[in-house]
Design an enzyme around this catalytic site. Sequence first.
Site, PDB file in Angstrom:
ATOM      1  N   THR A  76      60.268  77.557  37.871  1.00  0.00           N
ATOM      2  CA  THR A  76      60.424  76.114  38.131  1.00  0.00           C
ATOM      3  C   THR A  76      59.743  75.680  39.426  1.00  0.00           C
ATOM      4  O   THR A  76      59.535  74.485  39.634  1.00  0.00           O
ATOM      5  CB  THR A  76      61.913  75.760  38.264  1.00  0.00           C
ATOM      6  OG1 THR A  76      62.432  76.446  39.421  1.00  0.00           O
ATOM      7  CG2 THR A  76      62.695  76.186  37.035  1.00  0.00           C
TER       8      THR A  76
ATOM      9  N   ASP B 249      50.161  85.219  49.051  1.00  0.00           N
ATOM     10  CA  ASP B 249      51.614  85.143  49.287  1.00  0.00           C
ATOM     11  C   ASP B 249      51.902  85.559  50.731  1.00  0.00           C
ATOM     12  O   ASP B 249      51.764  86.732  51.094  1.00  0.00           O
ATOM     13  CB  ASP B 249      52.347  86.065  48.306  1.00  0.00           C
ATOM     14  CG  ASP B 249      53.854  85.859  48.384  1.00  0.00           C
ATOM     15  OD1 ASP B 249      54.424  86.022  49.483  1.00  0.00           O
ATOM     16  OD2 ASP B 249      54.459  85.522  47.356  1.00  0.00           O
TER      17      ASP B 249
HETATM   18  C1  PRP Z   1      56.766  80.761  50.241  1.00  0.00           C
HETATM   19  C2  PRP Z   1      56.454  80.161  51.582  1.00  0.00           C
HETATM   20  C3  PRP Z   1      57.264  78.901  51.558  1.00  0.00           C
HETATM   21  C4  PRP Z   1      57.206  78.493  50.119  1.00  0.00           C
HETATM   22  C5  PRP Z   1      56.193  77.394  49.984  1.00  0.00           C
HETATM   23  O1  PRP Z   1      57.971  81.412  50.257  1.00  0.00           O
HETATM   24  O2  PRP Z   1      56.744  81.004  52.653  1.00  0.00           O
HETATM   25  O3  PRP Z   1      58.615  79.085  51.977  1.00  0.00           O
HETATM   26  O4  PRP Z   1      56.774  79.637  49.376  1.00  0.00           O
HETATM   27  O5  PRP Z   1      56.184  76.895  48.691  1.00  0.00           O
HETATM   28  P1  PRP Z   1      56.682  75.421  48.340  1.00  0.00           P
HETATM   29  O6  PRP Z   1      56.089  74.512  49.354  1.00  0.00           O
HETATM   30  O7  PRP Z   1      56.113  75.190  46.965  1.00  0.00           O
HETATM   31  O8  PRP Z   1      58.176  75.410  48.336  1.00  0.00           O
HETATM   32  P2  PRP Z   1      58.467  82.296  49.009  1.00  0.00           P
HETATM   33  O9  PRP Z   1      59.286  81.466  48.066  1.00  0.00           O
HETATM   34  O10 PRP Z   1      57.294  82.992  48.393  1.00  0.00           O
HETATM   35  O11 PRP Z   1      59.469  83.303  49.667  1.00  0.00           O
HETATM   36  P3  PRP Z   1      59.164  84.475  50.715  1.00  0.00           P
HETATM   37  O12 PRP Z   1      58.787  83.847  52.023  1.00  0.00           O
HETATM   38  O13 PRP Z   1      60.473  85.188  50.776  1.00  0.00           O
HETATM   39  O14 PRP Z   1      58.061  85.344  50.165  1.00  0.00           O
HETATM   40  N1  URA Z   2      53.839  80.505  48.979  1.00  0.00           N
HETATM   41  C1  URA Z   2      52.910  81.347  49.473  1.00  0.00           C
HETATM   42  O1  URA Z   2      53.258  82.354  50.111  1.00  0.00           O
HETATM   43  N2  URA Z   2      51.616  81.072  49.267  1.00  0.00           N
HETATM   44  C2  URA Z   2      51.212  79.997  48.579  1.00  0.00           C
HETATM   45  O2  URA Z   2      49.996  79.784  48.424  1.00  0.00           O
HETATM   46  C3  URA Z   2      52.183  79.120  48.071  1.00  0.00           C
HETATM   47  C4  URA Z   2      53.502  79.396  48.284  1.00  0.00           C
END
Ligand code: PRP
Ligand code: URA
Length: 209
Positions: free
Chosen positions: A108, A200
């Site tokens: 989602t 990521d």
């Molecule tokens: C990533 C990033 C942000 C989010 C951004 O975290 O560090 O928190 O995605 O995406 P958005 O703007 O669409 O919400 P992630 O959910 O991958 O978690 P992580 O930091 O634990 O890897």
């Molecule tokens: N979260 C990440 O870590 N990278 C992206 O490009 C988008 C969301």
Amino acid sequence: MSTVTVFDHPLIQHKLSIIRNKDTGVKEFRELVSEVASLMCYEVTRNLETEAIEIETPVGPATVRQLAGKKLAIVPILRAGLGMVDGILQLIPSAKVGHIGLFRDPETLEPVKYYCKMPNDIANRDVIVIDPMLATGGSASAAITFIKEYGCKSIKLMNLIGAPEGIARIQADHPDVDIYIAAIDARLNDHGYIVPGLGDAGDRIFGTK
Ligand code: PRP
Ligand code: URA
């Protein structure tokens, strides 16, 4: 409408170019994310209030300026936001640190909260929310909404790379929150990743992939 400050400083852009490179290893990635956070912090804190105080230098009395007014709190969004904490604490060692754990549901793309611990007095502090990535903006918007529930009135958002969609989301949901960012990229892909972005951020900081 909130303001968006894009950091075009050559040092920040140079370090960001290395961070983006897929061949950059975890050690260098982590170090550079921290360094860029430090450099950005210098500008984000530009408008902190100062006050005059009297001191004695070895040569005589002097009126000098020190930080005054409200104290700071930084709030990393776990996990990736942790990579920016040390760089900021190097400049503001007395800042308190709140943590908010959010991950994006891969189907989602909605944020799911799994952890939260804020300083007791966060309502009286200027808050800087930190996360390297601002993609859809869902995570940052949810984090800011949550922090506002504690009564915080002064919140800024600091990211390394954002997509136009994420910027628009924060400006719509939180017009009172100014955004500080090192680069705004072209778009999101079908999986909600920023293109070209850096991949990521959490996996690259912690070496989990
Ligand atoms: C990533 C990033 C942000 C989010 C951004 O975290 O560090 O928190 O995605 O995406 P958005 O703007 O669409 O919400 P992630 O959910 O991958 O978690 P992580 O930091 O634990 O890897
Ligand atoms: N979260 C990440 O870590 N990278 C992206 O490009 C988008 C969301």
